[in-house]
Design a protein around this motif. Structure first.
Motif, PDB file in Angstrom:
ATOM      1  N   ASN A 508       0.823  -1.217   0.000  1.00  0.00           N
ATOM      2  CA  ASN A 508       0.000   0.000   0.000  1.00  0.00           C
ATOM      3  C   ASN A 508       0.851   1.258   0.000  1.00  0.00           C
ATOM      4  O   ASN A 508       0.345   2.348  -0.222  1.00  0.00           O
ATOM      5  N   GLY A 509       2.114   1.086   0.282  1.00  0.00           N
ATOM      6  CA  GLY A 509       2.977   2.256   0.388  1.00  0.00           C
ATOM      7  C   GLY A 509       3.904   2.373  -0.803  1.00  0.00           C
ATOM      8  O   GLY A 509       3.464   2.525  -1.945  1.00  0.00           O
ATOM      9  N   ILE A 510       5.175   2.236  -0.530  1.00  0.00           N
ATOM     10  CA  ILE A 510       6.201   2.511  -1.533  1.00  0.00           C
ATOM     11  C   ILE A 510       6.056   1.684  -2.818  1.00  0.00           C
ATOM     12  O   ILE A 510       6.409   2.139  -3.889  1.00  0.00           O
ATOM     13  N   PHE A 511       5.471   0.487  -2.717  1.00  0.00           N
ATOM     14  CA  PHE A 511       5.362  -0.350  -3.924  1.00  0.00           C
ATOM     15  C   PHE A 511       3.944  -0.396  -4.477  1.00  0.00           C
ATOM     16  O   PHE A 511       3.554  -1.358  -5.134  1.00  0.00           O
ATOM     17  N   LYS A 512       3.159   0.667  -4.206  1.00  0.00           N
ATOM     18  CA  LYS A 512       1.750   0.546  -4.588  1.00  0.00           C
ATOM     19  C   LYS A 512       1.552   0.501  -6.102  1.00  0.00           C
ATOM     20  O   LYS A 512       0.517   0.043  -6.581  1.00  0.00           O
ATOM     21  N   ASN A 513       2.559   0.936  -6.843  1.00  0.00           N
ATOM     22  CA  ASN A 513       2.415   0.858  -8.296  1.00  0.00           C
ATOM     23  C   ASN A 513       3.017  -0.409  -8.905  1.00  0.00           C
ATOM     24  O   ASN A 513       3.158  -0.535 -10.115  1.00  0.00           O
ATOM     25  N   PHE A 514       3.404  -1.323  -8.039  1.00  0.00           N
ATOM     26  CA  PHE A 514       3.950  -2.594  -8.529  1.00  0.00           C
ATOM     27  C   PHE A 514       3.017  -3.729  -8.117  1.00  0.00           C
ATOM     28  O   PHE A 514       2.180  -3.567  -7.239  1.00  0.00           O
ATOM     29  N   ASN A 515       3.195  -4.866  -8.754  1.00  0.00           N
ATOM     30  CA  ASN A 515       2.422  -6.030  -8.340  1.00  0.00           C
ATOM     31  C   ASN A 515       3.137  -6.742  -7.202  1.00  0.00           C
ATOM     32  O   ASN A 515       4.265  -7.206  -7.366  1.00  0.00           O
ATOM     33  N   CYS A 516       2.466  -6.798  -6.072  1.00  0.00           N
ATOM     34  CA  CYS A 516       3.057  -7.461  -4.915  1.00  0.00           C
ATOM     35  C   CYS A 516       2.196  -8.658  -4.545  1.00  0.00           C
ATOM     36  O   CYS A 516       0.992  -8.667  -4.789  1.00  0.00           O
ATOM     37  N   ALA A 517       2.811  -9.657  -3.942  1.00  0.00           N
ATOM     38  CA  ALA A 517       2.033 -10.799  -3.473  1.00  0.00           C
ATOM     39  C   ALA A 517       2.617 -11.315  -2.172  1.00  0.00           C
ATOM     40  O   ALA A 517       3.790 -11.083  -1.868  1.00  0.00           O
ATOM     41  N   LEU A 518       1.765 -12.000  -1.432  1.00  0.00           N
ATOM     42  CA  LEU A 518       2.172 -12.579  -0.152  1.00  0.00           C
ATOM     43  C   LEU A 518       2.142 -14.097  -0.264  1.00  0.00           C
ATOM     44  O   LEU A 518       1.205 -14.673  -0.809  1.00  0.00           O
ATOM     45  N   LEU A 519       3.173 -14.718   0.249  1.00  0.00           N
ATOM     46  CA  LEU A 519       3.247 -16.184   0.200  1.00  0.00           C
ATOM     47  C   LEU A 519       3.611 -16.681   1.595  1.00  0.00           C
ATOM     48  O   LEU A 519       4.583 -16.219   2.172  1.00  0.00           O
ATOM     49  N   HIS A 520       2.791 -17.570   2.142  1.00  0.00           N
ATOM     50  CA  HIS A 520       3.182 -18.109   3.439  1.00  0.00           C
ATOM     51  C   HIS A 520       2.769 -19.565   3.588  1.00  0.00           C
ATOM     52  O   HIS A 520       1.983 -20.091   2.798  1.00  0.00           O
ATOM     53  N   GLY A 521       3.312 -20.185   4.616  1.00  0.00           N
ATOM     54  CA  GLY A 521       3.197 -21.622   4.778  1.00  0.00           C
ATOM     55  C   GLY A 521       1.787 -22.148   4.995  1.00  0.00           C
ATOM     56  O   GLY A 521       1.513 -23.316   4.781  1.00  0.00           O
ATOM     57  N   ARG A 522       0.862 -21.274   5.403  1.00  0.00           N
ATOM     58  CA  ARG A 522      -0.481 -21.771   5.692  1.00  0.00           C
ATOM     59  C   ARG A 522      -1.383 -21.753   4.471  1.00  0.00           C
ATOM     60  O   ARG A 522      -2.559 -22.098   4.561  1.00  0.00           O
ATOM     61  N   MET A 523      -0.867 -21.297   3.350  1.00  0.00           N
ATOM     62  CA  MET A 523      -1.702 -21.287   2.145  1.00  0.00           C
ATOM     63  C   MET A 523      -1.836 -22.698   1.603  1.00  0.00           C
ATOM     64  O   MET A 523      -0.988 -23.545   1.828  1.00  0.00           O
ATOM     65  N   LYS A 524      -2.887 -22.903   0.843  1.00  0.00           N
ATOM     66  CA  LYS A 524      -3.062 -24.191   0.190  1.00  0.00           C
ATOM     67  C   LYS A 524      -1.982 -24.349  -0.877  1.00  0.00           C
ATOM     68  O   LYS A 524      -1.574 -23.365  -1.501  1.00  0.00           O
ATOM     69  N   PRO A 525      -1.534 -25.580  -1.120  1.00  0.00           N
ATOM     70  CA  PRO A 525      -0.484 -25.800  -2.114  1.00  0.00           C
ATOM     71  C   PRO A 525      -0.836 -25.173  -3.462  1.00  0.00           C
ATOM     72  O   PRO A 525       0.013 -24.614  -4.143  1.00  0.00           O
ATOM     73  N   LYS A 526      -2.123 -25.253  -3.798  1.00  0.00           N
ATOM     74  CA  LYS A 526      -2.544 -24.741  -5.094  1.00  0.00           C
ATOM     75  C   LYS A 526      -2.332 -23.228  -5.187  1.00  0.00           C
ATOM     76  O   LYS A 526      -1.815 -22.718  -6.178  1.00  0.00           O
ATOM     77  N   GLU A 527      -2.723 -22.529  -4.109  1.00  0.00           N
ATOM     78  CA  GLU A 527      -2.527 -21.078  -4.081  1.00  0.00           C
ATOM     79  C   GLU A 527      -1.053 -20.741  -4.199  1.00  0.00           C
ATOM     80  O   GLU A 527      -0.653 -19.841  -4.931  1.00  0.00           O
ATOM     81  N   LYS A 528      -0.244 -21.476  -3.459  1.00  0.00           N
ATOM     82  CA  LYS A 528       1.200 -21.228  -3.477  1.00  0.00           C
ATOM     83  C   LYS A 528       1.750 -21.395  -4.887  1.00  0.00           C
ATOM     84  O   LYS A 528       2.503 -20.562  -5.375  1.00  0.00           O
TER      85      LYS A 528
END
Ligand code: ADP
Ligand code: MG
Length: 693
Positions: A508-528
């Motif tokens: 939401n801040g410095i990279f708001k004009n870039f595509n950012c994503a979050l990846l973490h261990g609790r996501m489903k394998p498919k999402e990851k």
């Protein structure tokens, strides 16, 4: 004197009631033998006992004497002080314990104590105060002035006196202990007998005696473990059902000449070692150790092609879904033109019953030449028709049992190759991987630009992310790795930012004009997988993540790795993470952000700045941290060492290894049987897993 069975349960030991037994069990002491091999942690030299009249203010001293006038008072709500007067015939001193109310019940007038404490002035004139650090009860006739007395690792309520008296009692009632090692070995290494070593280690008469006993027992320990590992190795080597691969033919030659690069000298050497093993009739058991990016996977691929050329199938087990898929895609691209059929056995296939069963069938009738997969490879239903080579990419884990499961998928004994990027120091390799032959790839492929590493304080965060923004604007991609995904209360107190928070702050801040994503261990394998795919295709510019990306994703366009709270990661992990960048032609950066004030923490981050080689890093890390933690982390599945220290006793380890090697090749039958028996008596239970392989 009667013979005492050392396998007896500890409750039968004189002086050990049910309650003490529980305390001992807690530290893994279950039998007489366990108790007997609880070695002193250090020794107090009775020469160091000081007469009370000679005490020095400010010094830590040991005194021995009788106590009287025991009092206790509450000074503040949270402070209770117990005092006792101690006299040793030369003078009196005031003993002081802080906040140890329970002692009041245990201390009584007339008791004889040995006390280690810090000497201070007291409220009373002419009377020194000794603030007790450690103390013990002495029997009336027990006089530490007579020699050196052992200090045992304390456990719960059990005090030194209990250990000493009980140990003394046990030793007195024990007949001469049976020798564990053959006479020839004792002679060769100038070792004292097992019996005297055990007796001296507990109640030595001199410092020399301690050294001799320690040497004997440490050698003993290392020798037996090396013997066990070498025995295991020899057993597999003598296996009659090994596969003899054909010499390299046209197929492997053309795959080699079609590679977009030439193998490095180290890769050539290692591949030659693998070829030799594969062509020999003895089953291969080889470990390839090499830093991240050193080119192990290429060797794995070539070895798989070799097994296919000889008419067999090959299996390649990766630690994660993402990696399995990545290897699958890479191998398919390179090997498809040669009409080599490759199958994938990972969740994205096995999730669907139909696809899964199709794959199983193709594996069973050799329609697949090579199968790449995750742990799905060791599922019940998987049966190979003709398995010639098994490769596991273990990154961190030493999975003896899992490896064994994969081997049993066929009647033949396939060749085994294990790859690891875990930078284990040389000496540890011998212990942890002692049953394997080891190849090392030390050089990196040419043209790699070293990754610039910076350790920076949190206050520079703003500047750091400005820099990252510039890289993104130039078309590069970046990772930001954080230690946790959520706050727990105690973490909150330390102001630990979570991956989620950092993600929302940055996106939401410095990279708001870039595509950012979050990846973490609790996501489903498919999402990851989806996110990783987008990142690989450069549809995501900045990936905020927990350490799920640690395991080897390959995105050459990523040029920056930022690690938040870097002090919270081990060096091995930091190094692995750093290895995610620097895979393309662009200059790459690894930036470690931390606010640690701890000296060790800072020293370790500085190592990262200065050392790029994982093995050097591991050696240096060891020097800073000491061996204990490192060994604990390794999950090696070997018995813990009770007295030897693989780092301090390096020379002894090599000596024991050599000696065990010679012994296993040239030892006479009776002596080998003796060692086998000793080994099984001592380690049988714990080593079962390894010996069942
Ligand atoms: P590891 O498995 O040891 O981490 P990889 O086998 O994945 O390393 O190799 C890392 C990268 O280096 C890959 O992109 C690979 O294609 C490339 N590579 C491997 N060997 C060489 C070589 N001899 N020359 C140039 N590039 C190489
Ligand atoms: Mg072979």
């Amino acid at each position: 004197m009667h013979n005492i069975d050392l396998k007896n349960e500890i409750t039968y030991l004189k002086g050990v009631g049910p309650r003490r037994a529980v305390a001992l069990n807690k530290v893994n002491i279950f039998t007489f033998y366990d108790f007997l091999t609880l070695y002193p942690r250090q020794y107090e030299d009775a020469k160091n006992v000081t007469a009370i009249e000679d005490l020095t203010i400010g010094a830590t001293e040991i005194i021995v004497g009788y106590i009287s006038n025991i009092t206790s008072r509450k000074v503040r709500n949270n402070l209770t002080i117990i005092n006792a007067m101690m006299s040793d015939g030369t003078d009196h001193a005031l003993l002081t314990w802080f906040n140890q109310d329970y002692l009041l019940k245990k201390l009584s007038t007339g008791m004889k104590l040995v006390v280690k404490g810090k000497v201070d002035e007291s409220f009373y004139q002419n009377l020194l105060q000794v603030n007790v650090i450690e103390f013990d009860f002495l029997g009336e006739n027990e006089n530490p002035k007579l020699g050196i007395f052992p200090i045992y690792p304390l456990t719960g309520n059990l005090n030194q006196k209990f250990f000493r008296t009980t140990m003394r009692g046990l030793l007195d009632r024990l007949q001469t202990l049976k020798e564990i090692l053959p006479q020839s070995i004792l002679k060769k290494h100038d070792l004292i007998s097992y019996d005297s070593a055990i007796r001296s280690i507990h109640f030595p008469k001199s410092r020399d005696e301690i050294d001799e006993a320690r040497y004997r027992l440490a050698f003993n320990e290392l020798f037996l473990i090396q013997y066990g590992l070498l025995h295991l190795k020899k057993q597999t080597k003598d296996d009659e059902t090994g596969i003899q691969h054909k010499p390299n033919g046209e197929l492997i030659q053309s795959v080699l000449s079609n590679l977009p690069f030439e193998l490095t000298n180290d890769q050539k050497k290692v591949f030659d070692e693998v070829i030799n093993d594969m062509e020999s009739k003895e089953p291969m058991r080889r470990l390839i150790q090499g830093d991240v990016g050193s080119g192990k996977t290429v060797i794995a691929m070539l070895a798989l092609v070799k097994t296919v050329e000889s008419g067999y199938q090959g299996a390649f087990m990766a630690p994660t879904e993402i990696l399995a898929v990545q290897h699958f895609e890479k191998f398919t691209k390179i090997l498809e033109p040669f009409d080599i059929k490759i199958g994938l056995l990972a969740a994205q296939v096995t999730r669907y019953k139909k696809k899964r069963e199709e794959s199983y069938e193709k594996i069973a009738n050799q329609e697949f030449d090579i199968v790449i997969g995750t742990h799905a490879l060791i599922e019940e239903g998987v049966k190979f028709k003709n398995l010639g080579l098994v490769i596991t990419d273990e990154q961190h884990r030493f999975g003896v049992a899992q490896r064994a499961k994969l081997e049993k998928k066929t009647d033949l004994t396939p060749d085994i190759l294990i790859m690891t990027a875990t930078p284990i120091p040389r000496t540890m390799t011998l212990t942890v991987y002692g049953d394997l032959d080891v190849s090392q790839i030390k050089e990196l492929p040419p043209g790699r630009k070293p990754i610039k590493t910076f350790a920076r304080h949190k206050t520079s965060r703003e500047k750091i992310y400005q820099f990252v923004k510039k890289e993104l604007a130039a078309g590069r991609q970046a990772y930001v790795v954080c230690p946790l995904i959520e706050h727990s209360d105690s973490e909150k107190m330390q102001h630990i930012s979570s991956a989620e928070e950092i993600f929302s702050e940055l996106s939401n801040g410095i990279f708001k004009n870039f595509n950012c994503a979050l990846l973490h261990g609790r996501m489903k394998p498919k999402e990851k997988d989806q996110i990783m795919e987008l990142f690989r295709d450069n549809k995501i510019n900045l990936l905020v993540s927990t350490t799920v990306i640690e395991v080897g994703v390959d995105v050459p366009n990523a040029s920056v790795m930022v690690i938040e709270h870097a002090e919270r990661f081990g060096l091995a992990t930091l190094h692995q993470l750093r290895g995610r960048v620097g895979r393309g032609s662009e200059k790459s950066y690894c930036i470690l952000i931390s606010d640690t004030k701890a000296e060790i923490g800072r020293a370790r981050l500085n190592l990262m700045e200065n050392i790029s080689n994982g093995f050097e890093l591991a050696e240096e890390d060891l020097k800073i941290r000491g061996p204990g933690q490192f060994f604990g982390e390794a999950q090696h599945g070997l018995p813990d060492l009770k007295i030897a220290d693989v780092f301090k006793d390096v020379d002894l380890l090599f000596e024991a290894r050599r000696s065990a090697e010679e012994f296993i090749n040239d030892g006479i039958f009776e002596e080998i049987e003796q060692v086998k028996k000793s080994f099984m008596e001592i380690y049988g239970e714990k080593f079962k897993q390894i010996f069942e392989v």
